[in-house]
Structure formats: C-alpha cells, structure tokens
Design an enzyme around this catalytic site. Structure first.
Site, mmCIF file in Angstrom:
data_model
loop_
_atom_site.group_PDB
_atom_site.id
_atom_site.type_symbol
_atom_site.label_atom_id
_atom_site.label_comp_id
_atom_site.label_asym_id
_atom_site.label_seq_id
_atom_site.Cartn_x
_atom_site.Cartn_y
_atom_site.Cartn_z
ATOM 1 C CE LYS A 222 31.187 21.776 43.698
ATOM 2 N NZ LYS A 222 30.498 23.087 43.661
ATOM 3 C CB SER B 102 26.748 22.207 43.805
ATOM 4 O OG SER B 102 27.812 23.122 43.599
ATOM 5 C CB SER C 48 27.749 25.913 44.887
ATOM 6 O OG SER C 48 26.599 25.603 44.149
#
Lengths: 483, 95, 481
Positions: free
Chosen positions: A76, A151, A175
C-alpha cells in the site's frame, strides 16, 4: 502462474518449476496489460522487482529456503520505501521519495519478497471506496463500474485481479477488511501494536494497524509471520513473542465458541448478506463450532466516536505536510501563512481537508470535552463490551459490511453515508482487537465478506478459523471474469 | 451545534487550509452534516467512565541515551522544496 | 500610590543528555545546520518518537531536589501550532500530567535573608529548531539541529516580588541544575532560557493585576533590567489611566525596553491532546529511590555544612556553595592546606579576581586547587609572608610551577634568622642616620608614623623576605636604643 497463492508459489519455487524472475516478469507483464482497467497501482517498481527476484533466485541457489523467498507482493502506498515515491494517494506527496524503508517493508524484503509496486489507496487512508485518491479511483475487478472498497482498495483490486498474490494494507477503521470483503479476499487487521507502524504514514495513530491481504488465510499467515513482531522504533509496538501462525492453521474447530452479536444483524444490513453470513455459520457448525447469541450494546456509538478520534489525530498527524521540508509546495508564496495555506489547500483533497477540519474543531478550546473526551469515554465502553463478550465466546462473527460494493460515485455527494459503511469494522480499531474478513459467497456476482473478531493477540485463532472454513468452501478460489 | 461560516473560517485558519469564498457554503454544510452524525454521541451516558487513549493501556518504553544517528543532510534535503547552505528556506519569518 | 510587583518565571532548561528526547540524534551545540536533524527530528512522514530514559531520570532528579511530588504516571501531549521551526506542526510536551508536581526552592537575597519560592510544576518537552533571519533573498533559513533537544520547563508560582528576587531565583535554579548535572546552564548558548510573567498591583490588593509575558530573556543582568523596565512601564501606564493588556513582549537589551510581539498576538488555540504515539510514562518508587540515592549534596546542604564544619560566615558559605565547581575547588584547597578560613579568603579573593580579570570559569583556572592549597601551607608554616604569597600566586598563575618551586627558584623563602635580620637592620639604620636622629627626637605620636618608614626600608632591603614580625620587634629595640 498468476492464479497461484503464496503457499503454492513457495512450493513451485522450491521445486524449481519456475524462477522468481520468471514469475516476476509474468506478473509485471500482466500488470502492464490489465491494470489500466483497474488503476490499482500508483507506481510499478519494475527495476526493483527484477533485482529483488534475481537476488531471491541467487539466495535459493545458494541453499537458502524460506516461504517468502521470491514471493511477489505489493505495498500500500503509505509504507515508506526508500528512494521510491510514497504518495499516500495524495498530491501533497506526489514528489515524495521516502528517504527510508518502513519496518514492514524492511522485514518483508529481508524475507525475500519481491516488490512489484506501490498500490493505490484513498488519500491518507481516508475513505471506504478508494475514490479519494489523487491518482484516481480504483475499480472493482468483479464489476468495473463499482468501487473495490477502501482505503486499501488498490491492494484489494490488484490481488482480486490476480496481478499479484498478496499485498500489505492498513486498517484504521476497516481499510483492510472492508475492501477484502468487497473483492473476495482474506484480510487481517492484527491487534494494535502487533505490526510496527514505523514508516507507515499515520492517519490516526491510536487506530492504525498494518496487516496482510491475500486470497487465503494461509497466505495471510505467511505474510503476517514476516511482518509482525516487536520494533523498538515504535513506542506502541508490543514486545511479546509471535504465535506460530502457520502451525495454528490446522487446529480442528471442535468446541469453538462463536458469538453472534445481535447488533450486527439489525436494521441497515442487506438481508441477502445476512443469509450468506448465516450460511457460513452453518459450515462452521459442521466443523464442530457452537454458536451463542451475544450483545455488544455500545456498537451503535462507534461511528460518532470514531469520526471524532480519527479526525482529531489526523488533524495533528497531517500538520507536518507544510511545504517546508518535503512534499508539495505552492508556487511563489507571498508569506509564511500563504505558503502553509496554499500548499495544504492545493496538496490535500476534499475528504482529507474535511477530516482535518472536523478534527481541528473537535480539539479546539471549548469543544475538547464535549467531543474528544466524550469519544474516548465511548471508546472505553466499546472495549468493555468486547472484554465482556470474550468471556463467553472465543470469536465473534458477523458481516464485514452492511452492503455490497457500490457504484463508483454513488456515495460521493454525502460523506456521512460512506462513513456509515464502516459500522461493523471500526469497533475492532477502537478496541484494538484483531479482525479478519474472509470470502463467504456471492450475491448477484458480487462478493460477500464475513468478519471474525478475536481477543487481543489471537490472530492465530482468526487465521485458524478462516483456514478451516476455506478447507471446506471454495468462495476464496473464485476469480472475477476477465482476470 | 451547527457551525457558522465564521467558525468554519476560523477552523480553516487554525488548520492552515486555504478556503475560497466559493467553497465556504458547501464546506460549512458538509461539516455540519458530519457534526450532526458526531453529535449522536451526546446521548450516551458516560458518567464515571475514564477516557481511553490507547487500546492496550500499556506503558511507555524508554530508550537508552545514545547517539545512533549520523549526518544524512544531503539525502534528506534532496527531497526538500527549497534549501540553501544546508538550511530549509521559507518566506521570511517576522518576529 | 504604592505598587507591588508580582512575578512568576518559566525557565526552560535544556537537559544535558547525549541524544535528543525522542530520537538518537546528537545534541551538540554549534554543529553545521541540519547535520543533527534525523528523520524523527525532521518530522518525516511515518516516523515515531521513542522516549530517552536519561531525560526522564534528569527530570526526576530535579523533582526530588525541589521536594516535589513526582507523578507516578505522566503523559505527553501534543501542542498544535504551525511554525517553520516546529517540523511536525506540534510540540510534544506535557499538559495535564507533568512529570514533576508542586515543589519549592529557597533563595538567599543579598542581605543574607532567605525566601521560599513555590514551584508549580516542571514538565518535559522537546525544543524547537531555529529560524535564521539573515537575508536569503528575502527568505528565512531553518536549522533543525536544536529541534528535539530535551527541555525541562520549570514553572514558578507568582511568589516573586522584585527583579532582584527574580534574579536570585534564576541563579538558584541555575546552580541547582548544574549541581545535579542535568543542564550546562550556558545562557549565552540558550541552554537556560527564561520567560518572565510580570504584573503590578496596588500594595495590599489581593487580586493579581493583568500580566505581560517577557519571552526569552537570556542573562541574569537582562532579567533584572527587563523586569524593572516592564514594571515601570506598567505603573506609568496605569497611573496615566491606561490598562495593561495580556500579551507577549520581547526585551531589547540595546534599547533597554520591552516591546509587544505583534506576530504572536493572534489568539492561539493549541488543541492539546494526549500524544497517541507515546504511552503514559510510569515512574516506579524503586526507580525514585535509586535516583534519590544518586543525588549529590545540593547547594543549600553544602552551604549549611560549610558554616557548620568550617565556621564560615553565612555570606562566605553562600558564595562558595553557589556553584558545584567553586565548592569542589574550595574543598580541595581546604583538604590540602587544612585551613578553611585561609582557603575561603584566597578562593574568594585573589583567585576570584584573577578569574574575573581573565574571564575564566573556575574549572579553567590556571592555578589548580592543589597548587593554591600548597601555597597556603607555606604561609601557615611561615615559609612565606602573605605579601610574598601574592607574588607566588601570580607566578603560579603565569604557569611557573608549584609554590615550592617558585619559592625555591626565586629565593623567596622568608628570612627568620635574627642575626641576619639584625645585620640587615643595622645597615638600613646606618644608611638613614638622619631619619634615626629625627625619630629619636620625636614624641610618641610622631614616632608611630615614622616607624612605618623604617619597616618599609627594611622589607625593601630584604626584598620582602624578612619575617615581618621579627623585623618589627628587632627594629623597635634598635630604635629605642
């Protein structure tokens, strides 16, 4: 090759059916070919990947082995990677080449993983749809007109589309688990303090936790074994030995006590999701689990509490983005205030600005007690609910999300409607307990996720339950059409 | 507690976020919607409940007092917007 | 109207740790800009603080030394504001739960009286960097070497009633932190900085007046001048029908005045909240016991011991105990020579004026304590007179060796052989026959004055080496005839 799980890749590499370099080149080609439809990568780190793959092959030739040696993954884009853009999905860090590696990045690299790239995300991890990224929305491989969740939406979409077998994510209010649910993956948010936050750009420091995302619980166990553990550079890191996550996978579930909180099955839950969740409970019963109805009475207060605490911490954490030492700086500032105000107004997107303002307000003189302290008290009530519940049951089970993946743009007009999607996931962050989402079926071609919650530091239990479930179901093996 | 425009302007200033006149009405409305959601907290009875700042309620570990860092100025300033003679440059600070 | 001054002080003491409070960067003063600014100090995204154990220990030492309550649990909070020398956009400090609670410190005033000043609290925090305002094409340059240096902010009660008391208090804190070895006290380098909260009220009024805060006064002299100026300004303002406003002011030593800091006038809202990256710091009783056992003798204790053990006056004891280095030096001289009063006189007299003249600290003294003690021994055993001793001292200061070496080399040993002294006196009297005549013809009163002349001539002839007592005695006998 691209359909293999991490565990399968490890066996193939060990048996020399292909090299890490071959695998890496195959996946890089696949990313180049397919990612334009998804937008799941912010940066593809081709050179680094090839170099790491070659190094992994050399280490193996020298007699080394290791479950992650040569395993391709992605990070990420809020894990700092030295010399590589670490954007956090934000314009303000578009030019930011981190000067150091996050502990998670360093540990996974040491284990021999190959970094294919940095994955798209909601700006500074603020969002549940991956639509707030400066680099554009990510699309759900199961339906390109829908969101992948957020997210960690880039991580989710890339794994679901078989562009890579596993990736890191972070989970502040769901997330990891929510995008895992919306894209048919297994994702684990560990206990707060289990995975180092050093080099993981903070959204809300007391809630953020890094974790693995993959298709199977076994792969999550492999990744977590390398990611987790004490780090002296993080004061909130817990100095406690890791469990053997892989060994725990094969434990039988006989006698497992599952709690079903009534608050997870009330109004607001898509009834079809409820059915899918109950079907998974039936499977677990067949494996020997017993079920008990429980209550988490303060769950309904979690969203308002979270939307004070997270923005409050974020408003302070994001003050360092001021255009002075790194990142975006506006053109020709006339004075210091102008430098700050324009760099930040031009560098941050709308959702980030909203949360900074909410947090600033909640901490400001005269409102602190009514907002911040009140939220922290509710936080304790939520923790106490879990402590009490875990006296009766071993794990808590429920839906990960109240709804299936929604249409791109559908909830953009009203941020509050998107916030409500976090209802089932944020309690684990407020309490700091571990949570996992696993694939549990499909409704109209869209994946459904089941969430499991466990007491502090019982990641092994969560992975064990999910793994046993995945031995008798095949939802997690299904691939989206076209990928 | 609905926010007025002037309060929104004050918050934006505290947070050093430039806010255009055109954005103000929409921002005010959105913030008020969010505060409406947050205000649901006020109905919860939290009498006698201690605030919880960290989920695990453990205590701070201390570091030995040793210099472990070396000069990395060139590397760190390579990513800075404006530097001169080893200093970060900003518009003049008025005292 | 009679006015009363009310002063409270906030002293920022940089703790003398090797590394910063939350990072492993060095804290050395004067390094090239930004060469001691690590990832953490620069506020790089993703970095996290880890607390320095020594900073905690030093704060506890201070707390124990002022008889304060040490909080069993103290908490770091973030103070949020934007400033270029504050890299994270917040200062990590302590708000509701400081490490050191209520304590007190006794100060000695010039007239020898003492006063007890209350200390409200002392808390740990990180220092900010520095903005340099030299002209970089109309820009300021930011140096973050200082950012993250540990500070102990010591907040006094508004117990201080004059500029002189304020100075005495700051001096006492200065001495204390140096005794404890927790701060080098170098005010010129900013290791110890002082903010003065000053207000005035009509004598007898219970409520405090509105205060102004004078920021960053960095010498004892400026503290006194800045406060006196501010008090005068406030009194004149009120007497002219004006009102004091609560504000931050800056002292300008060049103009000897304080002026309002307009840039800081804007109302701040620091939005303090507990730092989520740091956990509560727990201080165990066993740790405190260990720290207490390691405390050195403190200035007050030392002063009392000097009076008790050595019979020194309160004034002498206070001066000698003012700094640990001075006290250590004095004690070493005393151990060597075994005469505390002589040791005190020489340390406070010749040695202090030498150091003053040369602008040296006592630890840089060109005359070591052993040398000075050795010289005093020679005064005591009559090898040299007090007058010759001053010559010896000067020679030692010039690096010519120990007292014995100098006495030997220069032949300064006192002459005590009465035969030799008599022979020398005969020569002196013969050379001044006229004066001898006059002396013998004079009355008692006049003789007294004239006697001094003969002593002077005799000492001159002996080059100061003749034992003055013997000279006096023998001379008297010879003149009387």
């Amino acid at each position: 090759m691209h359909n293999l799980t991490l565990a399968e890749i490890a066996r193939n590499l060990a048996e020399k059916r292909f090299s890490a370099e071959e695998l890496t080149r195959t996946l890089l080609a696949r990313i180049e070919q397919l990612d334009p439809q998804l937008n799941s990568f912010i940066s593809v780190t081709e050179e680094l990947a090839i170099a790491q793959a070659k190094a992994a092959d050399a280490r193996r030739a020298a007699g080394e082995s290791g479950a992650l040696l040569g395993a391709p993954i992605g990070h990420k884009d809020l894990f700092c990677t030295q010399g590589i853009r670490t954007s956090c999905g934000s314009k303000i860090l578009d030019n930011f080449k981190a000067p150091y590696d996050a502990t998670v990045v360093e540990r996974l690299a040491a284990a021999g993983t190959v970094t294919l790239g940095k994955l798209n995300m909601d700006e500074f991890a603020m969002g549940s749809a991956n639509e707030s990224s400066y680099y554009g929305p990510v699309k759900n491989p199961w339906d390109l007109s829908r969101v992948p969740g957020g997210s960690s939406g880039g991580s989710a979409a890339a794994i679901a589309a078989r562009l890579l077998p596993a990736a890191t994510g972070t989970d502040t209010g769901g997330s990891i688990r929510q995008p895992a649910a919306l894209t048919n993956l297994t994702g684990l948010k560990p206990t707060y303090g289990r995975v180092s936050r050093w080099g993981m750009v903070a959204y809300a420091s007391s809630l953020d936790q890094g974790g693995p995302m993959a298709r199977t619980a076994e792969d999550c166990a492999l990744l977590l074994s390398a990611m987790a553990g004490f780090d002296a550079k993080d004061s909130t890191s817990v100095d406690q030995p890791l469990d053997d996550y892989l060994a725990a996978l094969s434990q039988p579930l006989a006698g497992l006590r599952i709690g079903l909180p009534k608050e997870y099955f009330g109004a607001g839950l898509d009834p079809k999701i409820a059915d899918a969740v109950m079907a998974s409970v039936e499977e677990l019963k067949k494996l020997g689990a017993t079920v008990k109805d429980i209550s988490l009475p303060n769950m309904q207060h979690a969203i308002p509490s979270y939307y004070v605490i997270a923005p409050a911490e974020a408003s302070s954490n994001l003050s360092r983005f001021d255009g002075v030492r790194f990142g975006y700086r506006c053109e020709n500032p006339v004075d210091l205030t102008d430098l700050y105000k324009r760099s930040r107004a031009e560098g941050f997107g709308d959702e980030v600005k909203r949360r900074i303002m909410v947090g600033t307000y909640a901490l400001s003189a005269g409102y602190y007690d009514a907002y911040y302290l009140k939220a922290q008290k509710i936080r304790r009530l939520i923790k106490q609910d879990f402590v009490a519940a875990f006296e009766q049951v071993d794990v808590i089970l429920g839906p990960t999300t109240p709804n299936l993946a929604w249409k791109l743009g559908e909830k953009n007009a009203d941020p509050v409607s998107a916030y409500l999607e976090d209802i089932y996931t944020i309690t684990a962050n407020l309490a700091g307990i571990p949570g996992l989402s696993m694939p549990a079926g499909f409704i109209d071609g869209l994946p459904v996720g089941v969430q499991l919650l466990a007491p502090y530091f019982q990641e092994a239990r969560l992975l064990n339950v999910a793994h046993q479930y995945q031995q008798v179901t095949d939802w997690h093996m299904r691939a989206p059409a076209g990928f | 507690m609905a926010l007025e425009r002037t309060e929104v302007e004050k918050i934006a200033h505290l947070a050093r976020l430039g806010l255009s006149e055109a954005d103000l009405p929409r921002t005010t409305e959105t913030l008020n919607n969010i505060l409406g959601l947050i205000d649901r907290m006020q109905a919860v009875d939290t009498t006698g409940i201690e605030p919880l700042a960290h989920p695990l309620e453990t205590t701070q570990r201390l570091r030995a007092d040793a210099v472990t860092e070396t000069n990395q100025r060139d590397a760190y300033q390579a990513i800075a917007p404006a530097v001169e003679d080893g200093l970060y440059l900003v518009p003049r600070v008025i005292e | 109207m009679q006015w009363e001054t009310v002063i409270g002080l906030e002293i920022h003491a940089q703790l003398a740790t090797q590394s910063k409070i939350f990072s492993g960067s060095a804290t050395t003063f004067g390094a090239e800009p930004n060469t001691q600014a690590s990832l953490v100090d620069l506020g790089m995204p993703g970095t996290l603080p880890v607390l320095n154990a020594e900073a905690v220990r030093m704060a506890c030492k201070f707390g124990l030394a002022i008889d304060a309550e040490i909080a069993p649990k103290n908490v770091f909070a973030r103070k949020n504001y934007f400033y270029p020398d504050l890299p994270k956009g917040y200062q990590t400090s302590q708000m509701d739960h400081p490490i050191v609670g209520k304590g007190h410190l006794d100060i000695t005033l010039e007239d020898g009286s003492t006063r007890r000043i209350g200390i409200t609290r002392a808390h740990l925090e990180e220092d900010a960097g520095k903005s340099l305002h030299e002209d970089f094409h109309g820009m300021s340059g930011i140096d973050l070497n200082r950012a993250g240096t540990p500070l102990l902010e010591i907040v006094s009660e508004p117990d201080i009633r004059s500029a002189k008391e304020a100075v005495a208090y700051v001096k006492a804190i200065h001495a204390l932190v140096r005794y404890l070895g927790i701060c080098d006290g170098n005010m010129a380098e900013g290791s110890l900085r002082c903010d003065c909260n000053v207000s005035v009220r009509p004598k007898g009024q219970a409520e405090f007046g509105t205060r102004a805060e004078i920021k960053n006064v960095n010498s004892f002299r400026f503290i006194e001048k800045a406060i006196n100026h501010e008090v005068q300004r406030q009194i004149e303002l009120i007497e002219d029908g004006g009102k004091v406003i609560q504000e931050t002011r800056l002292y300008d030593p060049n103009k000897d005045e304080t002026r309002s800091m307009r840039s800081k006038e804007e109302a701040n809202d620091y939005r303090y909240f507990p730092c989520p990256d740091l956990l509560p710091v727990v201080i165990e009783q066993s740790f405190l016991d260990e720290v207490r056992a390691s405390l050195p003798e403190l200035p007050v204790q030392k002063r009392e011991r000097f009076e008790r053990e050595f019979g020194l006056s309160a004034y002498d004891a206070t001066v000698l105990a003012a700094s640990r280095e001075m006290a250590d030096y004095f004690e070493q001289v005393n151990v060597t020579c075994g005469d505390a009063k002589l040791a005190a006189n020489w340390v406070m007299g010749e040695l202090s004026s030498l150091l003053n003249k040369e602008g040296l600290e006592i630890e840089q003294s060109p005359v070591s304590a052993a040398q000075l003690g050795g010289m005093i021994l020679r005064i005591k055993d009559d090898t040299i007179s007090g007058k010759i001793a001053k010559m010896v001292f000067e020679a030692m200061a010039a690096g010519e060796g120990s007292a014995d070496e100098i006495i030997e080399q220069k032949g300064l040993k006192q002459v005590t052989d009465s035969g030799a002294i008599e022979a020398m006196l005969d020569e002196v009297l013969a050379a001044n026959a006229e004066q001898v005549e006059q002396y013998r013809a004079s009355d008692e009163a006049k003789r007294g004055k004239m006697f001094g002349f003969f002593v002077g001539q005799a000492m001159k002839a002996s080059k100061g080496k003749a034992n003055p007592g013997q000279v006096n005695q023998l001379l008297k006998k010879k003149l009387e005839g």
